[in-house]
Design a protein around this motif. Structure first.
Motif, PDB file in Angstrom:
ATOM      1  N   GLN A  83     110.326  87.925  27.747  1.00  0.00           N
ATOM      2  CA  GLN A  83     109.904  88.374  29.072  1.00  0.00           C
ATOM      3  C   GLN A  83     109.277  89.764  28.984  1.00  0.00           C
ATOM      4  O   GLN A  83     109.891  90.698  28.472  1.00  0.00           O
ATOM      5  N   ALA A  84     108.047  89.864  29.521  1.00  0.00           N
ATOM      6  CA  ALA A  84     107.341  91.148  29.485  1.00  0.00           C
ATOM      7  C   ALA A  84     107.616  92.021  30.697  1.00  0.00           C
ATOM      8  O   ALA A  84     107.132  93.157  30.760  1.00  0.00           O
ATOM      9  N   VAL A  86     106.408  92.180  33.597  1.00  0.00           N
ATOM     10  CA  VAL A  86     105.130  92.578  34.206  1.00  0.00           C
ATOM     11  C   VAL A  86     104.648  93.943  33.709  1.00  0.00           C
ATOM     12  O   VAL A  86     103.933  94.659  34.419  1.00  0.00           O
ATOM     13  N   GLN A  87     104.998  94.304  32.492  1.00  0.00           N
ATOM     14  CA  GLN A  87     104.540  95.564  31.894  1.00  0.00           C
ATOM     15  C   GLN A  87     103.451  95.330  30.843  1.00  0.00           C
ATOM     16  O   GLN A  87     102.971  96.298  30.232  1.00  0.00           O
ATOM     17  N   GLY A  88     103.042  94.090  30.639  1.00  0.00           N
ATOM     18  CA  GLY A  88     102.035  93.739  29.654  1.00  0.00           C
ATOM     19  C   GLY A  88     102.084  92.244  29.406  1.00  0.00           C
ATOM     20  O   GLY A  88     102.764  91.503  30.130  1.00  0.00           O
ATOM     21  N   ARG A  89     101.336  91.788  28.417  1.00  0.00           N
ATOM     22  CA  ARG A  89     101.391  90.369  28.056  1.00  0.00           C
ATOM     23  C   ARG A  89     102.718  90.053  27.367  1.00  0.00           C
ATOM     24  O   ARG A  89     103.405  90.933  26.849  1.00  0.00           O
ATOM     25  N   VAL A  90     103.028  88.750  27.306  1.00  0.00           N
ATOM     26  CA  VAL A  90     104.207  88.332  26.549  1.00  0.00           C
ATOM     27  C   VAL A  90     103.854  88.209  25.069  1.00  0.00           C
ATOM     28  O   VAL A  90     104.528  88.783  24.215  1.00  0.00           O
ATOM     29  N   VAL A  91     102.776  87.459  24.751  1.00  0.00           N
ATOM     30  CA  VAL A  91     102.399  87.230  23.353  1.00  0.00           C
ATOM     31  C   VAL A  91     100.909  87.479  23.175  1.00  0.00           C
ATOM     32  O   VAL A  91     100.089  86.987  23.955  1.00  0.00           O
ATOM     33  N   LEU A 107     108.215  81.731  28.055  1.00  0.00           N
ATOM     34  CA  LEU A 107     107.378  82.930  28.014  1.00  0.00           C
ATOM     35  C   LEU A 107     107.058  83.292  29.461  1.00  0.00           C
ATOM     36  O   LEU A 107     106.341  82.558  30.146  1.00  0.00           O
ATOM     37  N   THR A 108     107.571  84.420  29.932  1.00  0.00           N
ATOM     38  CA  THR A 108     107.590  84.672  31.365  1.00  0.00           C
ATOM     39  C   THR A 108     107.208  86.105  31.729  1.00  0.00           C
ATOM     40  O   THR A 108     107.350  87.034  30.944  1.00  0.00           O
ATOM     41  N   PHE A 109     106.717  86.236  32.964  1.00  0.00           N
ATOM     42  CA  PHE A 109     106.459  87.519  33.622  1.00  0.00           C
ATOM     43  C   PHE A 109     105.571  88.444  32.792  1.00  0.00           C
ATOM     44  O   PHE A 109     105.838  89.637  32.646  1.00  0.00           O
ATOM     45  N   GLY A 110     104.482  87.857  32.270  1.00  0.00           N
ATOM     46  CA  GLY A 110     103.452  88.661  31.653  1.00  0.00           C
ATOM     47  C   GLY A 110     102.417  89.096  32.677  1.00  0.00           C
ATOM     48  O   GLY A 110     102.157  88.396  33.657  1.00  0.00           O
ATOM     49  N   ASP A 111     101.818  90.243  32.448  1.00  0.00           N
ATOM     50  CA  ASP A 111     100.796  90.779  33.353  1.00  0.00           C
ATOM     51  C   ASP A 111      99.737  91.488  32.508  1.00  0.00           C
ATOM     52  O   ASP A 111     100.039  92.463  31.813  1.00  0.00           O
ATOM     53  N   GLY A 125      94.646  86.574  30.089  1.00  0.00           N
ATOM     54  CA  GLY A 125      95.820  86.165  29.341  1.00  0.00           C
ATOM     55  C   GLY A 125      97.095  86.842  29.778  1.00  0.00           C
ATOM     56  O   GLY A 125      97.645  87.676  29.067  1.00  0.00           O
ATOM     57  N   GLY A 126      97.622  86.460  30.955  1.00  0.00           N
ATOM     58  CA  GLY A 126      98.817  87.116  31.467  1.00  0.00           C
ATOM     59  C   GLY A 126     100.028  86.955  30.565  1.00  0.00           C
ATOM     60  O   GLY A 126     100.672  87.934  30.197  1.00  0.00           O
ATOM     61  N   ASN A 127     100.355  85.725  30.214  1.00  0.00           N
ATOM     62  CA  ASN A 127     101.494  85.486  29.333  1.00  0.00           C
ATOM     63  C   ASN A 127     101.093  85.391  27.864  1.00  0.00           C
ATOM     64  O   ASN A 127     101.801  85.896  26.997  1.00  0.00           O
ATOM     65  N   ILE A 128      99.975  84.721  27.571  1.00  0.00           N
ATOM     66  CA  ILE A 128      99.554  84.519  26.185  1.00  0.00           C
ATOM     67  C   ILE A 128      98.070  84.806  26.063  1.00  0.00           C
ATOM     68  O   ILE A 128      97.257  84.278  26.835  1.00  0.00           O
TER      69      ILE A 128
END
Length: 302
Positions: A83-84, A86-91, A107-111, A125-128
């Motif tokens: 889980q990122a 919402v501070q950046g991408r996950v992967v 893989l969750t909460f990417g931004d 690419g929010g999550n990946i």
């Protein structure tokens, strides 16, 4: 084999790490990383961008283990979440000779706000985010990824790579273009996957579920249901494909809001599929040679 468990407690297995990035950094190309159940959070600045996990070498990552059993993973019981917050991408995966398999993760909460990535500089690419690499995504859940309303690929963005996705859920991701996934060039094969509740946030933005722009694309035995385009977007579709070669087989596309179900441009097949109850039409075809056979297309709006 490298092991990861919360607080670095792998039940006696070594080498053991407290988060996946530590294991990735220690591993050599071709190694395997096994990750125990837990929620792994935080981001780093490797490569000059913000993400939870940065990969630029050939690796196999498997989640779903418990510290009492490192032999047989069970991702349904041993939920392994990256889980990122919402501070950046996950992967972030990069390298035209890089091959990565990610199996059994949430893989969750990417931004991707402010991270760019699209050729025009838009965030993507929010999550990946995948740049030219070959990636396998197996048995994963890709949820709650986001990019700004002019961005691309809330759940996943790939450019000029090779992508195979099997038995994976994309849910509640959003972007201006390609709410769940934006695929730019390369080769993509999707099998037995589900895309639900994803949306585009740009007026008339294409692909609340998936936007394909170039390359070859195949989808088999999958479900695209309940995806939403902001505003009325009759020129887009939940599955919006512009591809030199595509094949859609045994796939359900239903309940798209403010957009048609499928839009096809290029050469390919639509067969043995069910397209129904999409708000602004079932199937749109243009600019190519398309074979349509054995489908049920009904109860779509206009």
């Amino acid at each position: 084999i490298f092991y990861v468990a919360p607080e670095g407690d792998c039940g006696g297995q070594t080498p053991c790490y407290a988060n996946p990035q530590q294991a990735v950094d220690a591993a050599l190309s071709g190694d395997e990383i096994r990750v125990a159940a837990g929620i792994y959070t935080g981001v780093n600045n490797i490569g000059g961008k913000s993400q939870h996990l940065y990969i630029n070498k050939n690796l196999l990552l498997r989640g779903g283990y418990s510290i009492s059993d490192w032999n047989v993973p069970d991702p349904a019981i041993n939920v392994t979440e990256l889980q990122a917050q919402v501070q950046g991408r996950v992967v972030f995966i990069t390298g035209d000779t890089t091959t990565v398999t990610i199996d059994g993760f949430h893989l969750t909460f990417g931004d991707a706000s402010g991270l760019g990535g699209h050729p025009y500089g838009n965030d993507s690419g929010g999550n990946i985010f995948i740049d030219k690499a070959s990636v396998n995504l197996f048995n994963c859940e890709i949820t709650d990824g986001t990019v700004p309303s002019d961005g691309y690929g809330g759940g996943l963005y790939i450019k000029d790579g090779t992508l195979k996705i099997v038995n994976t859920l994309f849910d509640t991701n959003e972007a201006g273009h390609g709410g769940a996934a934006y695929i730019s060039g390369g080769e993509t094969d999707i099998d037995s996957c589900t895309f639900t509740n994803n949306r585009t946030t740009m007026m008339t933005g294409p692909g609340p579920a998936i936007k394909v722009d170039g390359g070859s694309f195949a989808m088999n035995k999958s479900v695209i249901s309940g995806n939403v385009a902001v505003g009325k977007a009759p020129n887009s579709a939940a599955l919006d494909i512009k591809s030199s070669s595509f094949q859609i087989d045994r796939t359900l596309v239903e309940l798209t809001v403010s957009s048609p179900g499928i839009k096809l441009r290029g050469n390919g097949y639509l067969k043995n599929s069910e397209i129904h109850d999409n708000q602004y039409g079932g199937v749109s075809i243009s600019d190519g040679v398309v074979t349509v056979i054995g489908n049920d297309i009904y109860n779509n709006g206009s």
